[in-house]
Design an enzyme around this catalytic site. Structure first.
Site, PDB file in Angstrom:
ATOM      1  CB  THR A 122      -7.883  12.941  -9.968  1.00  0.00           C
ATOM      2  OG1 THR A 122      -8.309  12.526  -8.860  1.00  0.00           O
ATOM      3  CG2 THR A 122      -8.123  14.631  -9.979  1.00  0.00           C
TER       4      THR A 122
ATOM      5  CD  GLU B 144      -4.694  16.365 -10.124  1.00  0.00           C
ATOM      6  OE1 GLU B 144      -4.764  16.051 -11.291  1.00  0.00           O
ATOM      7  OE2 GLU B 144      -5.080  16.289  -8.823  1.00  0.00           O
TER       8      GLU B 144
ATOM      9  CE  LYS C 245       9.923   7.053   1.614  1.00  0.00           C
ATOM     10  NZ  LYS C 245       8.449   7.273   1.566  1.00  0.00           N
TER      11      LYS C 245
ATOM     12  CD1 TRP D 239      13.118   6.982  -0.726  1.00  0.00           C
ATOM     13  CD2 TRP D 239      12.533   8.752  -2.317  1.00  0.00           C
ATOM     14  NE1 TRP D 239      12.397   7.259  -0.194  1.00  0.00           N
ATOM     15  CE2 TRP D 239      11.837   8.962  -0.857  1.00  0.00           C
ATOM     16  CE3 TRP D 239      12.667   9.510  -3.159  1.00  0.00           C
ATOM     17  CZ2 TRP D 239      11.363  10.257  -0.148  1.00  0.00           C
ATOM     18  CZ3 TRP D 239      12.140  10.429  -2.913  1.00  0.00           C
ATOM     19  CH2 TRP D 239      11.010  11.403  -1.140  1.00  0.00           C
TER      20      TRP D 239
HETATM   21  P1  ADP Z   1      -5.066  10.148 -11.859  1.00  0.00           P
HETATM   22  O1  ADP Z   1      -3.891  11.328 -11.380  1.00  0.00           O
HETATM   23  O2  ADP Z   1      -5.702  10.217 -11.155  1.00  0.00           O
HETATM   24  O3  ADP Z   1      -4.172   8.998 -10.936  1.00  0.00           O
HETATM   25  P2  ADP Z   1      -3.891  11.491 -14.208  1.00  0.00           P
HETATM   26  O4  ADP Z   1      -4.139  10.646 -15.252  1.00  0.00           O
HETATM   27  O5  ADP Z   1      -4.788  12.797 -13.669  1.00  0.00           O
HETATM   28  O6  ADP Z   1      -4.678  10.605 -13.588  1.00  0.00           O
HETATM   29  O7  ADP Z   1      -2.459  11.055 -13.839  1.00  0.00           O
HETATM   30  C1  ADP Z   1      -1.142  11.537 -13.683  1.00  0.00           C
HETATM   31  C2  ADP Z   1      -0.384  11.118 -13.261  1.00  0.00           C
HETATM   32  O8  ADP Z   1       0.044   9.913 -14.563  1.00  0.00           O
HETATM   33  C3  ADP Z   1       1.292  11.779 -12.758  1.00  0.00           C
HETATM   34  O9  ADP Z   1       0.516  11.609 -11.941  1.00  0.00           O
HETATM   35  C4  ADP Z   1       1.634  10.321 -12.460  1.00  0.00           C
HETATM   36  O10 ADP Z   1       2.523   9.958 -11.813  1.00  0.00           O
HETATM   37  C5  ADP Z   1       1.625   9.802 -13.989  1.00  0.00           C
HETATM   38  N1  ADP Z   1       2.685   9.993 -15.314  1.00  0.00           N
HETATM   39  C6  ADP Z   1       1.520  11.407 -16.354  1.00  0.00           C
HETATM   40  N2  ADP Z   1       2.734  11.258 -17.272  1.00  0.00           N
HETATM   41  C7  ADP Z   1       4.046  10.572 -17.168  1.00  0.00           C
HETATM   42  C8  ADP Z   1       4.819  10.492 -17.320  1.00  0.00           C
HETATM   43  N3  ADP Z   1       5.206  10.547 -18.548  1.00  0.00           N
HETATM   44  N4  ADP Z   1       6.075   9.443 -16.852  1.00  0.00           N
HETATM   45  C9  ADP Z   1       6.107   8.692 -15.575  1.00  0.00           C
HETATM   46  N5  ADP Z   1       4.642   9.189 -15.143  1.00  0.00           N
HETATM   47  C10 ADP Z   1       3.127   9.928 -15.910  1.00  0.00           C
END
Ligand code: ADP
Length: 545
Positions: free
Chosen positions: A184, A328, A437, A442
């Site tokens: 990640t 994940e 918040k 929210w």
């Molecule tokens: P990391 O979690 O390590 O930053 P990732 O590439 O796994 O890297 O990122 C996943 C996160 O990216 C998601 O949990 C979400 O917050 C954000 N994300 C992914 N796709 C979208 C989307 N279409 N819209 C909004 N947020 C997104």
């Protein structure tokens, strides 16, 4: 009573051999470092991958060892995608854009045995090498003529393959064995290793290939701009091979002109990538007065897709498919694909659905939970933490006993705050650590950003929580202006007011030159909060006079 069906393991090597047999000449086109193109069919790709498999078997490795890559989207990386897991090793793709300390942490945590790197990453490899005691060798993914200087011990990819046979009997083993590994981005502490299996990867590729989702099919030409070093390039290389679609790998050229050249030259019909990449492409195409045809389907994810992007793709007659996922989740977790009956909705309503992150594909279950862990209703309004489960969702982290992201009943806690409506369309309103918040309620930073980004003067917008003595937190805009444009506070307020609840409207904004991004293209909100999160900031401009 068990069924009486064969128990053939779902293995990644099987995908490649399938493509080689049934789609021999369908091309994989790949951009080299010198900008020239390499092209071959699936049959030749498989021949070279079998040579790689033979070469890997001669390295000082044992089954399950991690082999890391530092590479762009190119044909050799494609061969590694199949060859490494195919022989029973684990392909660990590493993001070269991460900070050197993070790279050292990741490579050591994964106990990487060999590092396969594009020649252009030689300076990076030089800096990392002394900090990687467990590494047994470096292989540069090039031919002898392009080997970087100053690495007397490094191996050359093409020299490794040259003497090998192109016949190889892929071992058959338990489909639950590890096949790939990706960390990640570490936006929340040290990066954590996610370990994919052959089974999860094959099922995920089949999941991605369900009709109407990414749209990958024989006869289509797919351009994964999303890097192969991050979450398996959203599985596009595996999904394309599984159905025999043409694949275009753009190498290091991710700029607008570079992408448009291959889109036109190779007749790309489907693209996949993060919003920023597509904004660059459209800016270039529109400035040059060029069309993006034949690309007619664009899968967008990794960050929320802004409305302007959907509108601009519509103007190019390209359909935007908005998807959500994480490292994940392999990554496909949800996708916003409309059904026939949505066709009768007014355009504004359809747009609302497209902006949502969509429904789970078959294979994934999702739910939202309140602070007490109880499931919340699918009413499109209740907000809670999104939790998912399914055969391509991580069940734990590599070498890490922390279970805080998993619920007692076995769901993965995503850290994303979302709503789900009655039809099952999920909408991310924020990451839990970015949510604002205000007075106990929210406010969605994503929604505020989305509205601001459709203002013609705004290039990029981020909303962060600033301290507030009355409401505890209030939203604050950070705005990057388009070149030569200006924007006053009242202008911005008048523009956003019709779109959001009045108490959501930030009191102020700060105009900045640029926003900091992580190695995976996400805005670094924690850094922004640190710099701009004080209640009173000297550069803040009021939205009301
Ligand atoms: P990391 O979690 O390590 O930053 P990732 O590439 O796994 O890297 O990122 C996943 C996160 O990216 C998601 O949990 C979400 O917050 C954000 N994300 C992914 N796709 C979208 C989307 N279409 N819209 C909004 N947020 C997104």
């Amino acid at each position: 009573m068990h069924g009486l069906m064969m128990d053939a393991p779902l293995l990644i090597s099987g995908i490649l051999e399938y493509a080689a047999k049934y789609h021999r000449d369908t091309e994989i086109v790949s951009r080299n470092e010198d900008s020239s193109l390499n092209r071959y069919g699936y049959a030749e790709a498989a021949q070279r991958t079998r040579k790689l498999a033979n070469a890997l078997s001669r390295l000082n490795v044992t089954a399950g060892d991690r082999i890391s890559t530092l590479a762009w989207n190119n044909h050799r990386h494609f061969e590694m995608y199949f060859g490494v897991p195919g022989v029973g090793l684990v392909l660990h793709t590493v993001n070269p854009r991460l900070f050197p300390e993070q790279l050292v942490f990741i490579l050591n945590d994964a106990q990487s045995r060999y590092l396969f790197a594009d020649a252009c990453f030689a300076p990076l490899v030089k800096g990392l090498r002394p900090h990687l005691p467990q590494l047994r060798g470096v292989v540069f993914m090039c031919d002898r003529a392009h080997m970087p200087e100053g690495f007397p011990d490094a191996l050359c990819y093409e020299d490794l393959l040259a003497p090998e046979s192109d016949l190889y009997d892929w071992p058959q083993f338990d489909e639950r064995m590890a096949s790939g590994m990706c960390y990640t981005s570490g936006t929340t502490g040290n990066p954590k290793g996610v370990l994919y299996s052959h089974r999860s990867t094959v099922l995920h590729a089949m999941g991605v290939n369900q009709p109407g989702l990414f749209g990958i099919a024989p006869g289509e030409c797919v351009l994964p701009v999303v890097p192969m070093f991050h979450v398996n390039a959203w599985c596009v290389p595996y999904a394309a091979a599984q159905v025999g679609a043409k694949l275009v790998l753009p190498g290091p050229r991710l700029d607008g002109p570079g992408l448009l050249e291959v889109i036109h030259g190779e007749k790309v019909s489907i693209g996949a990538g993060v919003p920023t990449i597509w904004l660059n492409l459209l800016n270039h195409a529109d400035q040059a007065g060029q069309s993006i045809a034949p690309m007619s389907r664009v899968v967008i994810g990794g960050a929320a897709c802004p409305q302007t992007l959907i509108e601009r793709f519509n103007a190019h007659k390209a359909l935007t498919v908005h998807a959500w996922g994480m490292t994940e989740t392999s990554p496909l977790g949800s996708i916003s694909v409309l059904s026939d009956h949505h066709g009768s909705l007014p355009p504004a309503e359809r747009m609302k659905l497209q902006l949502k992150q969509g429904r789970a594909p078959f294979g994934i279950e999702m739910r939202i939970s309140g602070p007490d862990g109880k499931p919340l209703p699918w009413d499109g309004v209740s907000r809670g933490e999104l939790e998912v489960r399914g055969p391509w969702i991580a069940s734990g982290y590599y070498n890490n006993a922390d279970r805080s992201q998993f619920t007692a009943d076995g769901w993965f806690r995503t850290g994303d705050i979302s709503t789900i409506d009655a039809e099952g369309f999920m909408n991310i309103v924020d990451r839990s650590k970015d949510v604002i918040k205000s007075g106990g309620e929210w406010i969605s930073s994503i929604e505020l950003e989305n509205v601001a980004m459709s203002h013609p003067a705004v290039l990029e917008a981020a909303v962060i929580a600033r301290a507030d003595s009355r409401w505890s937190e209030r939203p604050r805009y950070l705005i990057v202006l388009r070149e030569g444009k200006t924007l006053s506070g009242p202008e911005l307020k008048a523009f956003i007011a019709p779109h959001v609840a009045s108490w959501w409207i930030p009191e102020d904004m700060i105009i900045v030159k640029e926003l900091p991004h992580t190695g995976t293209g996400k805005v670094m909100k924690a850094a922004l909060r640190e710099q701009y999160g004080a209640e009173v900031h000297p550069e803040a401009v009021k939205l009301t006079l």
